[in-house]
Design a protein around this motif. Structure first.
Motif, PDB file in Angstrom:
ATOM      1  N   ALA A   1      -6.104  11.866   4.819  1.00  0.00           N
ATOM      2  CA  ALA A   1      -6.685  10.931   3.859  1.00  0.00           C
ATOM      3  C   ALA A   1      -7.983  11.491   3.276  1.00  0.00           C
ATOM      4  CB  ALA A   1      -6.955   9.583   4.528  1.00  0.00           C
ATOM      5  N   THR A   2      -8.819  12.079   4.129  1.00  0.00           N
ATOM      6  CA  THR A   2     -10.078  12.638   3.631  1.00  0.00           C
ATOM      7  C   THR A   2      -9.815  13.859   2.766  1.00  0.00           C
ATOM      8  OG1 THR A   2     -11.063  11.915   5.739  1.00  0.00           O
ATOM      9  CG2 THR A   2     -12.409  13.296   4.319  1.00  0.00           C
ATOM     10  N   ALA A   3      -8.785  14.641   3.105  1.00  0.00           N
ATOM     11  CA  ALA A   3      -8.430  15.802   2.279  1.00  0.00           C
ATOM     12  C   ALA A   3      -7.939  15.367   0.902  1.00  0.00           C
ATOM     13  CB  ALA A   3      -7.369  16.646   2.980  1.00  0.00           C
ATOM     14  N   VAL A   4      -7.122  14.317   0.851  1.00  0.00           N
ATOM     15  CA  VAL A   4      -6.658  13.788  -0.439  1.00  0.00           C
ATOM     16  C   VAL A   4      -7.849  13.295  -1.250  1.00  0.00           C
ATOM     17  CG1 VAL A   4      -5.353  11.914  -1.526  1.00  0.00           C
ATOM     18  CG2 VAL A   4      -4.343  13.209   0.362  1.00  0.00           C
ATOM     19  N   PHE A   5      -8.748  12.568  -0.591  1.00  0.00           N
ATOM     20  CA  PHE A   5      -9.960  12.063  -1.238  1.00  0.00           C
ATOM     21  C   PHE A   5     -10.776  13.216  -1.840  1.00  0.00           C
ATOM     22  CE2 PHE A   5     -14.512  10.699  -0.159  1.00  0.00           C
ATOM     23  CZ  PHE A   5     -14.707  10.029  -1.346  1.00  0.00           C
ATOM     24  N   HIS A   6     -11.021  14.247  -1.047  1.00  0.00           N
ATOM     25  CA  HIS A   6     -11.863  15.357  -1.512  1.00  0.00           C
ATOM     26  C   HIS A   6     -11.139  16.257  -2.508  1.00  0.00           C
ATOM     27  CE1 HIS A   6     -15.139  18.161  -1.503  1.00  0.00           C
ATOM     28  NE2 HIS A   6     -14.377  19.148  -1.084  1.00  0.00           N
ATOM     29  N   SER A   7      -9.813  16.292  -2.462  1.00  0.00           N
ATOM     30  CA  SER A   7      -9.070  17.192  -3.356  1.00  0.00           C
ATOM     31  C   SER A   7      -9.251  16.811  -4.823  1.00  0.00           C
ATOM     32  CB  SER A   7      -7.582  17.215  -3.002  1.00  0.00           C
ATOM     33  OG  SER A   7      -6.976  15.960  -3.256  1.00  0.00           O
TER      34      SER A   7
ATOM     35  N   ILE B   1      -5.024  19.736   1.297  1.00  0.00           N
ATOM     36  CA  ILE B   1      -4.250  18.575   1.775  1.00  0.00           C
ATOM     37  C   ILE B   1      -3.322  18.990   2.913  1.00  0.00           C
ATOM     38  CG2 ILE B   1      -2.484  16.894   1.124  1.00  0.00           C
ATOM     39  CD1 ILE B   1      -3.761  16.849  -1.674  1.00  0.00           C
ATOM     40  N   VAL B   2      -2.693  20.153   2.772  1.00  0.00           N
ATOM     41  CA  VAL B   2      -1.815  20.661   3.841  1.00  0.00           C
ATOM     42  C   VAL B   2      -2.607  20.859   5.134  1.00  0.00           C
ATOM     43  CG1 VAL B   2      -0.409  22.619   4.587  1.00  0.00           C
ATOM     44  CG2 VAL B   2      -0.182  21.733   2.255  1.00  0.00           C
ATOM     45  N   ILE B   3      -3.788  21.473   5.023  1.00  0.00           N
ATOM     46  CA  ILE B   3      -4.625  21.713   6.211  1.00  0.00           C
ATOM     47  C   ILE B   3      -5.064  20.390   6.830  1.00  0.00           C
ATOM     48  CG2 ILE B   3      -6.835  22.656   7.006  1.00  0.00           C
ATOM     49  CD1 ILE B   3      -6.452  24.873   4.865  1.00  0.00           C
ATOM     50  N   GLY B   4      -5.441  19.421   5.976  1.00  0.00           N
ATOM     51  CA  GLY B   4      -5.827  18.113   6.491  1.00  0.00           C
ATOM     52  C   GLY B   4      -4.693  17.446   7.246  1.00  0.00           C
ATOM     53  N   ARG B   5      -3.472  17.579   6.706  1.00  0.00           N
ATOM     54  CA  ARG B   5      -2.311  16.984   7.391  1.00  0.00           C
ATOM     55  C   ARG B   5      -2.052  17.685   8.714  1.00  0.00           C
ATOM     56  NH1 ARG B   5      -1.011  14.036   9.511  1.00  0.00           N
ATOM     57  NH2 ARG B   5       0.993  13.093   9.970  1.00  0.00           N
ATOM     58  N   LEU B   6      -2.158  18.995   8.728  1.00  0.00           N
ATOM     59  CA  LEU B   6      -1.960  19.746   9.966  1.00  0.00           C
ATOM     60  C   LEU B   6      -2.988  19.358  11.021  1.00  0.00           C
ATOM     61  CD1 LEU B   6      -1.103  23.318   8.615  1.00  0.00           C
ATOM     62  CD2 LEU B   6       0.455  21.710   9.753  1.00  0.00           C
ATOM     63  N   SER B   7      -4.225  19.105  10.586  1.00  0.00           N
ATOM     64  CA  SER B   7      -5.260  18.713  11.551  1.00  0.00           C
ATOM     65  C   SER B   7      -4.899  17.391  12.218  1.00  0.00           C
ATOM     66  CB  SER B   7      -6.632  18.613  10.866  1.00  0.00           C
ATOM     67  OG  SER B   7      -6.803  17.384  10.203  1.00  0.00           O
ATOM     68  N   ASP B   8      -4.277  16.472  11.452  1.00  0.00           N
ATOM     69  CA  ASP B   8      -3.850  15.199  12.034  1.00  0.00           C
ATOM     70  C   ASP B   8      -2.726  15.396  13.045  1.00  0.00           C
ATOM     71  OD1 ASP B   8      -5.649  13.575  10.702  1.00  0.00           O
ATOM     72  OD2 ASP B   8      -4.344  13.315   8.972  1.00  0.00           O
ATOM     73  N   ARG B   9      -1.869  16.384  12.788  1.00  0.00           N
ATOM     74  CA  ARG B   9      -0.763  16.633  13.712  1.00  0.00           C
ATOM     75  C   ARG B   9      -1.247  17.311  14.991  1.00  0.00           C
ATOM     76  NH1 ARG B   9       4.306  15.796  12.274  1.00  0.00           N
ATOM     77  NH2 ARG B   9       4.827  15.352  10.094  1.00  0.00           N
ATOM     78  N   VAL B  10      -2.194  18.201  14.846  1.00  0.00           N
ATOM     79  CA  VAL B  10      -2.695  18.952  16.000  1.00  0.00           C
ATOM     80  C   VAL B  10      -3.645  18.113  16.845  1.00  0.00           C
ATOM     81  CG1 VAL B  10      -4.111  20.930  16.697  1.00  0.00           C
ATOM     82  CG2 VAL B  10      -2.398  21.193  14.892  1.00  0.00           C
ATOM     83  N   VAL B  11      -4.503  17.331  16.187  1.00  0.00           N
ATOM     84  CA  VAL B  11      -5.530  16.551  16.885  1.00  0.00           C
ATOM     85  C   VAL B  11      -5.040  15.115  17.057  1.00  0.00           C
ATOM     86  CG1 VAL B  11      -7.938  15.826  16.887  1.00  0.00           C
ATOM     87  CG2 VAL B  11      -7.309  18.000  15.834  1.00  0.00           C
TER      88      VAL B  11
END
Length: 433
Positions: free
Chosen positions: A139-145, A286-296
């Motif tokens: 969500a924060t990645a989408v916001f900042h993108s 956005i991809v990295i932000g999504r991956l961070s949610d999956r990993v963390v």
């Protein structure tokens, strides 16, 4: 892990749209003066020095207003404060179309900067209220993108409007975008507990474990700015944020000049080559932000484990070290795209880290304003320091090295100094990180 394949079917996808378009419009308006600068210089006989002051004037009140706006978001909520913010900056953008010279242009930019200071504190609070912890990274990645897509869209769209209809009409159209967004925001946005268009099932999903988790967060006493400023964790996040923002301002202000001066590109081609990394970075962030949610996982996020991802992307961004050694323009663009994407990810993930570690909901806006203010202080220095470095050495290589060093420092700060939560852990107990 969790199944998020149905996110597009969730009603909160509209909050994602609000967040993305908010920063998109924000950055379209920011870049508008740069696109119109040639026409304005000719019409009002503005000198290069005076134009430099106009370019920087946006940041003056923006920087000063960030922390107060964060406090207001905590006190009055994001709907009201952000509504006033985009209303003020859209009026200022519209008034720019009525400008008659340097003073009126300067006044409009100052007011616009103050209005836009609501964006990041309000956005952080919206994410805290609306997004399950497992979605906050994306969500924060989408916001900042939106801040990455905005300059590209603004440069192309605003340039076409100026060419076809003139600069005054262009500023009026830019202002109209803000007013349309504001109308939608006032009509449809509210806290998830009060949104009539949200199903009970999704409201339960957003709150995590039901209403009790949100009530627990709301019941934790706020530290306020003075308490947040006593936290080593907050300062480490803010300084790490500053290192990432320094790099993003370096790209924003000097990348076209570098491509023209050392790679021999024309103004038009350098503009196109500049847009490519920004579009690529928006997607990758956005991809990295999504991956961070999956990993963390949520329990890991609450203990500050997202810092490992922040440190990793900052370290990856230091690949910018390689640029002076490369000759092929496309290879340089690939490296810059990777560096810009991971920088943008660090910025958005630091905002997620604030949401993870700041325990009191009412502190989130102030905390986001705090780290954004520190980041923009670094950002203010980036074009100035780079100018002195390039002037003193006659080359861009030392400037790229300086950016790389700062990114490594930021990675170390994230990894080793952002471990502790900020705020009360138990009723009556305070941890200042």
């Amino acid at each position: 892990m969790h199944d998020d394949t149905g996110l597009l079917q969730k009603k909160r996808v509209w909050i994602y749209a609000f967040l993305f378009t908010l920063t998109l419009i924000n950055y379209i308006d920011r870049v508008s003066l740069s696109v119109a600068s040639k026409v304005l210089k000719e019409e009002f006989n503005i000198s290069p020095v005076a134009m430099g002051y106009l370019f920087s004037s946006f940041v003056w009140l923006y920087f000063i207003a960030l922390i107060p706006m964060g406090y207001l978001v905590g006190r009055y909520g994001p709907k009201k404060v952000n509504g006033y913010g985009i209303g003020v900056w859209s009026v200022a953008t519209a008034c720019t179309a009525l400008s008659t010279g340097f003073i009126s242009l300067l006044s409009c930019r100052l007011i616009m900067g103050a209005g836009e200071a609501t964006t990041y504190p309000a956005g952080a609070r919206v994410i805290r209220e609306w997004m399950p912890l497992r979605e906050r990274g994306m969500a924060t990645a989408v916001f900042h993108s939106g801040s990455l897509v905005g300059p590209a869209v603004g440069a192309i769209g605003f340039g076409w409007l100026i060419t076809a209809f003139g600069w005054r009409i262009a500023f009026l159209v830019a202002a109209a975008l803000g007013f349309v967004w504001l109308a939608a925001w006032l009509k449809w946005y509210s806290h998830p507990s009060k949104a009539p268009w949200l199903s009970a099932e999704e409201r339960e999903e957003i709150s995590g474990h039901g209403a009790s988790s949100q009530a627990q967060s709301a019941a934790i006493p706020a530290l306020g700015l003075s308490g947040l400023a006593r936290s080593w964790t907050m300062w480490a996040i803010a300084l790490s944020h500053g290192c990432a923002v320094y790099a993003t301002y370096f790209f924003l202000t000097w990348l076209p000049s570098y491509l023209q001066a050392e790679k021999g590109l024309t103004v038009m081609s350098s503009g196109i080559y500049t847009a490519i990394p920004y579009i690529g970075a928006a997607v990758l962030a956005i991809v990295i932000g999504r991956l961070s949610d999956r990993v963390v996982r949520p329990e890991m996020a609450e203990s500050g484990q997202r810092r490992v991802v922040v440190a990793s992307v900052l370290l990856a961004s230091s690949v910018i070290f390689l640029v002076p050694a490369l000759e092929n323009t496309w290879a340089i663009l690939m490296v810059i795209t990777l560096s810009l994407a991971t920088c943008a990810s660090a910025v958005s993930l630091n905002l997620s880290l604030v949401n993870d570690l700041v325990r009191a909901e009412d502190d989130v806006g102030t905390a986001a304003g705090f780290i954004t203010a520190v980041g923009n202080l670094f950002g203010l220095l980036a074009p100035i320091v780079t100018g002195y470095v390039v002037a003193g050495t006659g080359r861009f290589a030392p400037a790229f090295v300086m950016v790389g060093v700062l990114l490594v420092v930021g990675a170390m700060l994230s990894m080793f100094c952002t471990r502790r939560p900020v705020g009360a852990i138990q009723p009556g107990a305070v941890a200042l990180g």
